[in-house]
Design a protein around this motif. Structure first.
Motif: not given
Length: 183
Positions: A84-87, A89-105
């Motif tokens: 995704c474009e950084p702005d 992305c739902e994980n690595y970018g500056s978006g809402p980042r709502n998927d960061e916790r469950w996308l571990d490993h």
């Protein structure tokens, strides 16, 4: 490593300097660099061997190969493997980042060159995580939760996939359980 497993793994994972680039936590630890005692090293190496076999068999059964271009479930909805474009992305970018916790490993998987599946191994799955995964299911993706799979160490395997690219998925074997039963 078993030569047969190395050949099979090289069709799924990239190699660097002749070595398979295993996903995080699955490489056999180097005895000298690890700082582990001989007993700890033997235990870690045995777990790695079983986990490597489990992930290779799982990927082969589903016709998948690893991708380094994945970033979040939005990747699964694309017709090309690119981040995704950084702005956005739902994980690595500056978006809402709502998927960061469950996308571990996380591991991102291709089939026929198309983004097809994501596996992750979080240490815990909260109600917020489950709600977020349900939101992705409303976009047409499918998800399953299971035991620890190849990673182990008290994690829960999550598999999310694009059903038009992969009709069904089974959760991977519990590598820790297989290791205990092989002794």
């Amino acid at each position: 490593m078993n030569r047969d497993l190395e050949i099979r793994a090289s069709k799924i994972f990239k190699k660097q300097q002749g070595e398979i680039l295993w996903p995080y936590g699955l490489a056999t630890p180097d005895r000298r660099r690890s700082g582990l005692s001989e007993e700890q090293h033997e235990k870690a190496a045995a777990h790695a061997r079983v986990a490597q076999l489990v992930i290779v068999e799982w990927a082969e059964d589903h016709g998948l190969r690893c991708s380094e271009s994945g970033c979040c479930p939005r990747w699964l909805l694309r017709n090309a493997s690119r981040q995704c474009e950084p702005d956005a992305c739902e994980n690595y970018g500056s978006g809402p980042r709502n998927d960061e916790r469950w996308l571990d490993h996380p591991i991102f998987w291709l089939k026929d060159g198309l983004p097809t599946s994501i596996t992750s191994s979080p240490y815990s799955v909260s109600e917020d995580d489950r709600s977020r995964i349900e939101q992705w299911q409303e976009s047409g993706l499918v998800a399953a939760f299971g035991g620890p799979g190849w990673y182990g160490y008290g994690t829960t395997q999550i598999v999310m996939w694009h059903p038009e690219r992969l009709a069904s998925v089974y959760l991977a074997e519990d590598a820790d359980r297989l290791l205990r039963h092989s002794k």
